[in-house]
Scaffold this active site. Structure first.
Site, PDB file in Angstrom:
ATOM      1  N   CYS A 158       0.827  -1.202   0.000  1.00 26.91           N
ATOM      2  CA  CYS A 158       0.000   0.000   0.000  1.00 26.91           C
ATOM      3  C   CYS A 158       0.859   1.249   0.000  1.00 26.91           C
ATOM      4  O   CYS A 158       2.041   1.207   0.325  1.00 26.91           O
ATOM      5  CB  CYS A 158      -0.880   0.039   1.245  1.00 26.91           C
ATOM      6  SG  CYS A 158      -1.921  -1.408   1.426  1.00 26.91           S
ATOM      7  N   GLY A 214      -0.106   0.138  -4.968  1.00 30.54           N
ATOM      8  CA  GLY A 214      -1.374  -0.561  -4.779  1.00 30.54           C
ATOM      9  C   GLY A 214      -2.374  -0.109  -5.808  1.00 30.54           C
ATOM     10  O   GLY A 214      -2.547   1.094  -6.019  1.00 30.54           O
ATOM     11  N   ASN A 262      -0.076   1.081   5.809  1.00 29.36           N
ATOM     12  CA  ASN A 262       0.803   0.353   4.896  1.00 29.36           C
ATOM     13  C   ASN A 262       1.611  -0.634   5.727  1.00 29.36           C
ATOM     14  O   ASN A 262       2.314  -0.208   6.643  1.00 29.36           O
ATOM     15  CB  ASN A 262       1.731   1.339   4.193  1.00 29.36           C
ATOM     16  CG  ASN A 262       2.854   0.672   3.417  1.00 29.36           C
ATOM     17  OD1 ASN A 262       3.882   1.285   3.197  1.00 29.36           O
ATOM     18  ND2 ASN A 262       2.678  -0.563   3.008  1.00 29.36           N
ATOM     19  N   GLY A 263       1.495  -1.924   5.423  1.00 33.74           N
ATOM     20  CA  GLY A 263       2.263  -2.915   6.161  1.00 33.74           C
ATOM     21  C   GLY A 263       1.424  -4.116   6.511  1.00 33.74           C
ATOM     22  O   GLY A 263       0.386  -4.358   5.894  1.00 33.74           O
ATOM     23  N   TYR A 276      13.101  -3.448  -5.731  1.00 40.31           N
ATOM     24  CA  TYR A 276      11.984  -3.534  -6.681  1.00 40.31           C
ATOM     25  C   TYR A 276      10.820  -2.582  -6.411  1.00 40.31           C
ATOM     26  O   TYR A 276      10.308  -1.947  -7.327  1.00 40.31           O
ATOM     27  CB  TYR A 276      11.475  -4.985  -6.699  1.00 40.31           C
ATOM     28  CG  TYR A 276      10.168  -5.159  -7.407  1.00 40.31           C
ATOM     29  CD1 TYR A 276      10.100  -5.107  -8.795  1.00 40.31           C
ATOM     30  CD2 TYR A 276       8.987  -5.359  -6.693  1.00 40.31           C
ATOM     31  CE1 TYR A 276       8.886  -5.244  -9.448  1.00 40.31           C
ATOM     32  CE2 TYR A 276       7.775  -5.501  -7.344  1.00 40.31           C
ATOM     33  CZ  TYR A 276       7.727  -5.443  -8.716  1.00 40.31           C
ATOM     34  OH  TYR A 276       6.540  -5.581  -9.355  1.00 40.31           O
TER      35      TYR A 276
END
Ligand code: SF4
Length: 477
Positions: A19, A45, A120-121, A260
């Site tokens: 996210c 996302g 996020n996570g 990445y």
């Protein structure tokens, strides 16, 4: 005659991103800025997007399934997101199913207060916490782990919202960057290990937080610094206050962000991604040299590492594969499926670059290897003499519990095959990966990174039976 099928081109052979979060306080066009910030963070996302805003008295919310532009394409939506503060979220589900129910921000009311949260996570003790909360009577609206924190905030005995947030965060383990919005405050928090990036910026009088600095650039905000692991930043009309969570932990910045996930034009963990990625490519060239004519990348994520490889090796970098960026849902007749068409609609080899050449193909990582196998075949199909694959990270051997969708060892070719077996599977003339030591040496703050998916060494305890869908409602009951 069999029915035609539609194929979603969604890179299922790469680790999926989780996210992106964004927040801004002190801008009269806060929701519009959040929209642009989310637009820049779209790579983190693509399943859903949402914005919550505040006018100082109440919160406003809009969220939906799909890409940012489509969720906010109705011109009547943005004027409804009033106020000078906003938070936004792009979601790729890592825990919880992909549907509108789980889109964020999640906004709730408790004890007469309003709060919205974007996360996020991934919380590694979410099952245990949710079970405990449900036994005590909590009713969950979503199947996402992010909602747990809102329940913990509501149950906290602390009076001030920031204290309740900090109290709630002391109960959770795992990876998180949270942005919370109340009618009068924005609170941003990063977990004590600092798995995910979160940066702080400024645009005139406005303060901005974002997963990556590319979201600051798009609105013309200046990058100030990374929010520290365990830091909780409170932004309101008094200004900015920084607090620290009581838990201490050694930093574990996700090294896959450099390899990445993050955009190469971003600064994360205080480092430029472009610089780190080039250094990964250069180190790869030193560790795994190759007698060849030309270096190409698997676009777009390996471009920068390939430039580093070419620079260090003295070989020419060429665009040997062209990626079609407009691929979405594609009609494919059943008989066409046998011809690697899902890769062909996305990539096209450049014959003039590849024919009769010995080619080094740089890839950033190998997860399942299925797409790379098809790409090696595609590159050979235009008369390429030799194909030498070089990977700018070590073999992925273990799942990630911190917000990346690599959830089972069975999916990972590196977990069950040695390098020679993988080479044979993908059909390359040679194959070499970067070493763990080389990877850590190439990124700044080397040992401060999490490398668990490459080494199996996890910086936290990990749950025994963790799955992405662990909270999916069982409709049979
Ligand atoms: Fe990143 Fe891998 Fe650690 Fe997950 S396990 S946080 S992908 S380095």
């Amino acid at each position: 005659m069999p029915n035609p099928v539609y194929v979603e081109h969604n890179d299922d052979d790469v680790p999926r991103e989780y996210c992106g979060v964004f927040g801004i306080v002190g801008d009269p066009y806060a929701a519009e800025q959040a929209y642009l910030g989310l637009y820049a963070l779209q790579h983190r996302g693509q399943e859903s997007a949402g914005i919550a805003s505040s006018n100082g008295r109440e919160l406003f919310l809009h969220k939906g399934m799909g890409l940012v532009w489509s969720v906010f394409s109705d011109p009547e939506v943005m004027p409804r997101l009033k106020g000078s503060a906003a938070i936004g979220h792009n979601r790729y589900s890592t825990t919880g199913s992909s549907d509108l129910l789980n889109a964020q921000p999640i906004a709730v009311q408790y004890r007469g207060r309003q709060i919205a949260a974007a996360h996020n996570g991934n919380l590694v003790n979410s099952l245990e916490l949710r079970t405990m909360l449900e036994q005590k009577g909590s009713i969950f609206q979503t199947t996402s782990d992010s909602e747990i924190v809102l329940h913990l905030i509501a149950r906290s005995k602390a009076d001030a919202t920031v204290d309740a947030v900090m109290d709630a965060l002391t109960h959770i383990d795992g990876a998180y960057c949270f942005v919370f919005l109340t009618p009068t405050q924005l609170i941003a928090a990063r977990d004590p290990h600092g798995f995910r990036p979160l940066c702080l910026g400024r645009k005139g009088d406005a303060v901005v937080v974002a997963s990556e600095s590319c979201a600051l650039d798009i609105i013309g905000a200046e990058y100030i610094r990374s929010i520290e692991p365990g830091e909780v930043v409170v932004i309101d009309e008094e200004g900015l206050t920084s607090k620290t969570l009581p838990e201490r932990a050694s930093p574990s910045y996700c090294i896959f962000e450099h390899i990445y996930f993050s955009r190469p034009d971003s600064i994360i963990f205080g480092e430029k991604v472009d610089k780190a990625r080039r250094k990964l490519g250069k180190q790869l060239a030193r560790e795994a040299p190759c007698d060849a004519d030309v270096v190409i990348a698997i676009p777009d994520s390996a471009n920068t590492a390939a430039l580093g490889y070419a620079h260090e090796s003295g070989m020419r970098f060429e665009l040997g594969l062209i990626r079609n960026h407009y691929v979405g849902r594609t009609f494919i007749a059943p008989h066409q499926k046998e011809r690697d068409l899902d890769v062909r609609v996305k990539f096209n080899p450049v014959t003039g670059v590849l024919k009769n050449k010995r080619v080094v193909v740089v890839e950033d990582s190998i997860v399942r290897g299925t797409t790379l196998k098809q790409l090696v075949h595609l590159i050979r199909s235009v008369g390429t003499k030799e194909v030498h694959v070089r990977v700018s990270s070590p073999p992925v051997i273990s799942p990630c519990y911190y917000g990346i969708d690599i959830s089972s060892r069975g999916e990972l070719i590196g977990a069950s095959h040695d390098v020679e077996a993988i080479r044979r599977y993908i059909g390359a003339d040679t194959l070499a990966y970067l070493s763990v030591e080389g990877m850590l040496g190439a990124v700044g703050k080397g040992d401060a990174h999490c490398t668990a998916c490459f080494t199996g060494r996890y910086p936290t305890c990990i749950p025994e039976h963790f799955t992405k869908e662990q909270f999916v409602f069982d409709c049979r009951e």
